[in-house]
Design a protein around this motif. Structure first.
Motif, PDB file in Angstrom:
ATOM      1  N   ILE A  47      -6.552   6.859  19.249  1.00  0.00           N
ATOM      2  CA  ILE A  47      -5.796   7.560  18.199  1.00  0.00           C
ATOM      3  C   ILE A  47      -4.566   6.753  17.797  1.00  0.00           C
ATOM      4  N   THR A  48      -3.897   6.169  18.786  1.00  0.00           N
ATOM      5  CA  THR A  48      -2.713   5.348  18.501  1.00  0.00           C
ATOM      6  C   THR A  48      -3.071   4.165  17.614  1.00  0.00           C
ATOM      7  N   THR A  49      -4.158   3.476  17.955  1.00  0.00           N
ATOM      8  CA  THR A  49      -4.605   2.336  17.153  1.00  0.00           C
ATOM      9  C   THR A  49      -4.990   2.774  15.744  1.00  0.00           C
ATOM     10  N   ALA A  50      -5.706   3.901  15.652  1.00  0.00           N
ATOM     11  CA  ALA A  50      -6.118   4.400  14.341  1.00  0.00           C
ATOM     12  C   ALA A  50      -4.915   4.745  13.476  1.00  0.00           C
ATOM     13  N   LEU A  51      -3.892   5.365  14.071  1.00  0.00           N
ATOM     14  CA  LEU A  51      -2.690   5.721  13.310  1.00  0.00           C
ATOM     15  C   LEU A  51      -1.969   4.487  12.786  1.00  0.00           C
ATOM     16  N   GLN A  52      -2.055   3.390  13.516  1.00  0.00           N
ATOM     17  CA  GLN A  52      -1.378   2.166  13.071  1.00  0.00           C
ATOM     18  C   GLN A  52      -2.116   1.507  11.905  1.00  0.00           C
ATOM     19  N   PHE A  53      -3.456   1.662  11.868  1.00  0.00           N
ATOM     20  CA  PHE A  53      -4.235   1.053  10.791  1.00  0.00           C
ATOM     21  C   PHE A  53      -4.454   1.998   9.612  1.00  0.00           C
ATOM     22  N   LEU A  54      -4.311   3.297   9.835  1.00  0.00           N
ATOM     23  CA  LEU A  54      -4.598   4.282   8.797  1.00  0.00           C
ATOM     24  C   LEU A  54      -3.781   4.078   7.516  1.00  0.00           C
ATOM     25  N   PRO A  55      -2.464   3.825   7.589  1.00  0.00           N
ATOM     26  CA  PRO A  55      -1.709   3.630   6.346  1.00  0.00           C
ATOM     27  C   PRO A  55      -2.240   2.485   5.483  1.00  0.00           C
ATOM     28  N   MET A  56      -2.701   1.409   6.099  1.00  0.00           N
ATOM     29  CA  MET A  56      -3.244   0.296   5.322  1.00  0.00           C
ATOM     30  C   MET A  56      -4.503   0.721   4.584  1.00  0.00           C
ATOM     31  N   LEU A  57      -5.338   1.520   5.218  1.00  0.00           N
ATOM     32  CA  LEU A  57      -6.561   1.989   4.569  1.00  0.00           C
ATOM     33  C   LEU A  57      -6.252   2.973   3.440  1.00  0.00           C
ATOM     34  N   LEU A  58      -5.229   3.806   3.643  1.00  0.00           N
ATOM     35  CA  LEU A  58      -4.905   4.833   2.652  1.00  0.00           C
ATOM     36  C   LEU A  58      -4.056   4.314   1.496  1.00  0.00           C
ATOM     37  N   PHE A  59      -3.081   3.474   1.825  1.00  0.00           N
ATOM     38  CA  PHE A  59      -2.063   3.099   0.832  1.00  0.00           C
ATOM     39  C   PHE A  59      -1.991   1.600   0.572  1.00  0.00           C
ATOM     40  N   GLY A  60      -2.925   0.820   1.134  1.00  0.00           N
ATOM     41  CA  GLY A  60      -2.830  -0.635   1.027  1.00  0.00           C
ATOM     42  C   GLY A  60      -2.767  -1.139  -0.405  1.00  0.00           C
ATOM     43  N   LEU A  61      -3.598  -0.583  -1.283  1.00  0.00           N
ATOM     44  CA  LEU A  61      -3.615  -1.041  -2.679  1.00  0.00           C
ATOM     45  C   LEU A  61      -2.307  -0.711  -3.391  1.00  0.00           C
ATOM     46  N   TYR A  62      -1.731   0.441  -3.092  1.00  0.00           N
ATOM     47  CA  TYR A  62      -0.441   0.794  -3.694  1.00  0.00           C
ATOM     48  C   TYR A  62       0.661  -0.132  -3.184  1.00  0.00           C
ATOM     49  N   GLY A  63       0.537  -0.552  -1.924  1.00  0.00           N
ATOM     50  CA  GLY A  63       1.491  -1.518  -1.396  1.00  0.00           C
ATOM     51  C   GLY A  63       1.460  -2.816  -2.178  1.00  0.00           C
ATOM     52  N   GLY A  64       0.259  -3.254  -2.561  1.00  0.00           N
ATOM     53  CA  GLY A  64       0.134  -4.474  -3.362  1.00  0.00           C
ATOM     54  C   GLY A  64       0.781  -4.340  -4.726  1.00  0.00           C
ATOM     55  N   VAL A  65       0.668  -3.163  -5.331  1.00  0.00           N
ATOM     56  CA  VAL A  65       1.311  -2.919  -6.626  1.00  0.00           C
ATOM     57  C   VAL A  65       2.821  -3.060  -6.496  1.00  0.00           C
ATOM     58  N   LEU A  66       3.397  -2.466  -5.441  1.00  0.00           N
ATOM     59  CA  LEU A  66       4.838  -2.564  -5.226  1.00  0.00           C
ATOM     60  C   LEU A  66       5.272  -4.002  -4.965  1.00  0.00           C
ATOM     61  N   VAL A  67       4.493  -4.730  -4.189  1.00  0.00           N
ATOM     62  CA  VAL A  67       4.855  -6.117  -3.857  1.00  0.00           C
ATOM     63  C   VAL A  67       4.872  -6.985  -5.106  1.00  0.00           C
ATOM     64  N   ASP A  68       3.946  -6.750  -6.039  1.00  0.00           N
ATOM     65  CA  ASP A  68       3.949  -7.531  -7.283  1.00  0.00           C
ATOM     66  C   ASP A  68       5.188  -7.237  -8.136  1.00  0.00           C
ATOM     67  N   ARG A  69       5.779  -6.061  -7.957  1.00  0.00           N
ATOM     68  CA  ARG A  69       6.969  -5.701  -8.740  1.00  0.00           C
ATOM     69  C   ARG A  69       8.264  -6.179  -8.090  1.00  0.00           C
ATOM     70  N   LEU A  70       8.293  -6.285  -6.767  1.00  0.00           N
ATOM     71  CA  LEU A  70       9.546  -6.475  -6.025  1.00  0.00           C
ATOM     72  C   LEU A  70       9.784  -7.936  -5.673  1.00  0.00           C
ATOM     73  N   PRO A  71      11.052  -8.342  -5.529  1.00  0.00           N
ATOM     74  CA  PRO A  71      11.350  -9.677  -4.989  1.00  0.00           C
ATOM     75  C   PRO A  71      10.955  -9.730  -3.518  1.00  0.00           C
ATOM     76  N   LYS A  72      10.291 -10.816  -3.113  1.00  0.00           N
ATOM     77  CA  LYS A  72       9.649 -10.847  -1.794  1.00  0.00           C
ATOM     78  C   LYS A  72      10.651 -10.928  -0.642  1.00  0.00           C
ATOM     79  N   ARG A  73      11.676 -11.751  -0.754  1.00  0.00           N
ATOM     80  CA  ARG A  73      12.582 -11.944   0.381  1.00  0.00           C
ATOM     81  C   ARG A  73      13.364 -10.676   0.710  1.00  0.00           C
ATOM     82  N   PRO A  74      13.999  -9.986  -0.255  1.00  0.00           N
ATOM     83  CA  PRO A  74      14.663  -8.727   0.090  1.00  0.00           C
ATOM     84  C   PRO A  74      13.685  -7.669   0.615  1.00  0.00           C
TER      85      PRO A  74
END
Length: 423
Positions: A47-74
């Protein structure tokens, strides 16, 4: 082999990651051990391992959208700080004796949420540090860095847990983020390669998926990585079963298998850094070799032969990982890179949790040898089929020849072949 380390900004980043990756591996071991100690349940560890990977499966694509908008170093300064605070919070709770299993669950999920942004940001920031010409070398050295920490981190964690307790391993991990944060702060902004950021707009997630779908070199590379990671990278299932059920050798042999595979992975990353280019034929050949070696290992009659095969399996597995990663980045427009890499990482990281139950079912029903052989066969077959599909799309033809006594396999444009025939 180490040419990208001549770039000051990347050198600072690399040194910081050496320390941080070691701490990350220490926390992984300490986290699983703590959960097992608190509950006595292997399911709770899962369960611990699943909880650590679950956000990437659920929100990974949205994370990519944010990264394309934001400056990488900050952005990386924020995500690295968040993960540091998580490690320090677990250290405080454990060292004061107040830790409960739900605390670990929350911490694992929090790290997973930070990874949704941190992972594509780190992947795409490499290009800003070193430029396109050094990208393959830098990606390879990042993988070598991670595999080196994989060798050192668990060993140090084991000694620390045995000697002073899990809380100190969490404390080391929390403090280890000082190194990458300092590296990011010390970088020279003027030396970074400027990459255009995407303005905020509607439909950017759909735009990213359409972008990938319209480029065969991207979609098929990601599909290949999905097959390999889902069916070929289930080593926690296979190696423990081989050590215990097949060879009856115990935990020592399981540790040996993992160590030899890490050594092979490190060698594969360094060889990729030396190669310097990301060719699709290397990706296909590496995946076919990886799957074939898994089939051979599944049939190995002795423990030592099986153990020796772990090194080349690790090497070719890392060849697939590094070549696919750098190929996808080099084939992607800078403004789309965050979304594309988030999809790539979601497929790569999400494949193993999806494939593990399948691997476990085959192992329980037909034996671990059948499970490993099936995983290798699927990976090799997928690589061969995808290679032929892309060759057809690119109007290429597979040729096999000899050069100085060595076999050479390559894809040749049909037009070039026809001209050679006419001449």
């Amino acid at each position: 082999m180490f040419s990208s380390l001549s770039v000051r900004n990347y050198r600072l980043y690399f040194i910081g990651q050496v320390v941080s990756n070691t701490g990350t591996w220490m926390q992984r071991i300490a986290q699983d051990w703590l959960v097992l100690s608190l509950t006595g349940s292997a399911t709770a560890v899962g369960i611990t391992t699943a909880l650590q990977f679950l956000p990437m499966l659920l929100f990974g694509l949205y994370g990519g959208v944010l990264v394309d908008r934001l400056p990488k170093r900050p952005t990386l300064l924020v995500t690295q700080t968040a993960m540091a605070l998580t490690g320090l919070a677990l250290a405080f709770l454990t060292l004061t004796g107040h830790v409960e299993v739900w605390h670990v669950y929350v911490a694992a999920f929090a790290v997973g949420l930070a990874t949704v942004i941190d992972n594509p940001a780190r992947q795409t920031f490499v290009t800003e540090m070193v430029g396109r010409d050094q990208l393959q070398n830098a990606v390879s050295l990042n993988s070598a860095n991670f595999q080196s920490a994989r060798l050192v981190g668990p060993a140090v964690a084991g000694l620390m847990i045995t000697g002073v307790g899990t809380g100190w391993a969490f404390l080391f991990n929390g403090l280890s983020f000082v190194a990458p944060i300092a590296g990011l702060l010390l970088m020279r902004a003027r030396d970074l390669h400027v990459v255009e950021r995407s303005p905020r707009a509607k439909g950017q997630l759909r735009e990213g998926l359409q972008y990938v779908a319209g480029r065969p070199e991207l979609i098929w590379t990601i599909v290949l990585v999905g097959f390999v990671s889902t069916f070929g990278f289930n080593f926690p299932v296979y190696l423990s079963a081989f050590a215990d059920d097949v060879f009856h050798a115990g935990a020592g042999s399981y540790s040996l298998f993992n160590t030899l595979m890490a050594v092979g992975s490190l060698s594969g990353a360094l060889l990729a850094a030396r190669r310097g280019t990301a060719r699709f034929r290397v990706l296909v050949a590496g995946a076919v070799a990886f799957g074939t070696l898994e089939i051979v290992a599944a049939l190995a009659p002795s423990l030592w032969l099986f153990a020796l095969l772990m090194a080349p399996i690790g090497m070719f597995g890392m060849t697939v990982n590094v070549t696919a990663n750098s190929s996808v980045q080099l084939s992607t427009d800078p403004a789309m890179r965050g979304r594309v890499m988030s999809l790539y990482m979601m497929v790569f990281m999400g494949g193993a949790p999806l494939g593990a139950p399948i691997a476990g079912w085959i192992t329980d029903a037909y034996g671990v040898r059948a499970g490993l052989a099936a995983g290798g066969a699927i990976a090799a077959l997928a690589a061969a089929v995808i290679g032929l599909v892309l060759a057809r799309v690119g109007n290429l033809r597979l040729t096999v020849g000899w050069n100085r006594g060595h076999p050479v396999v390559r894809f040749v444009p049909r037009e070039r072949e026809q001209l050679a025939t006419v001449a």
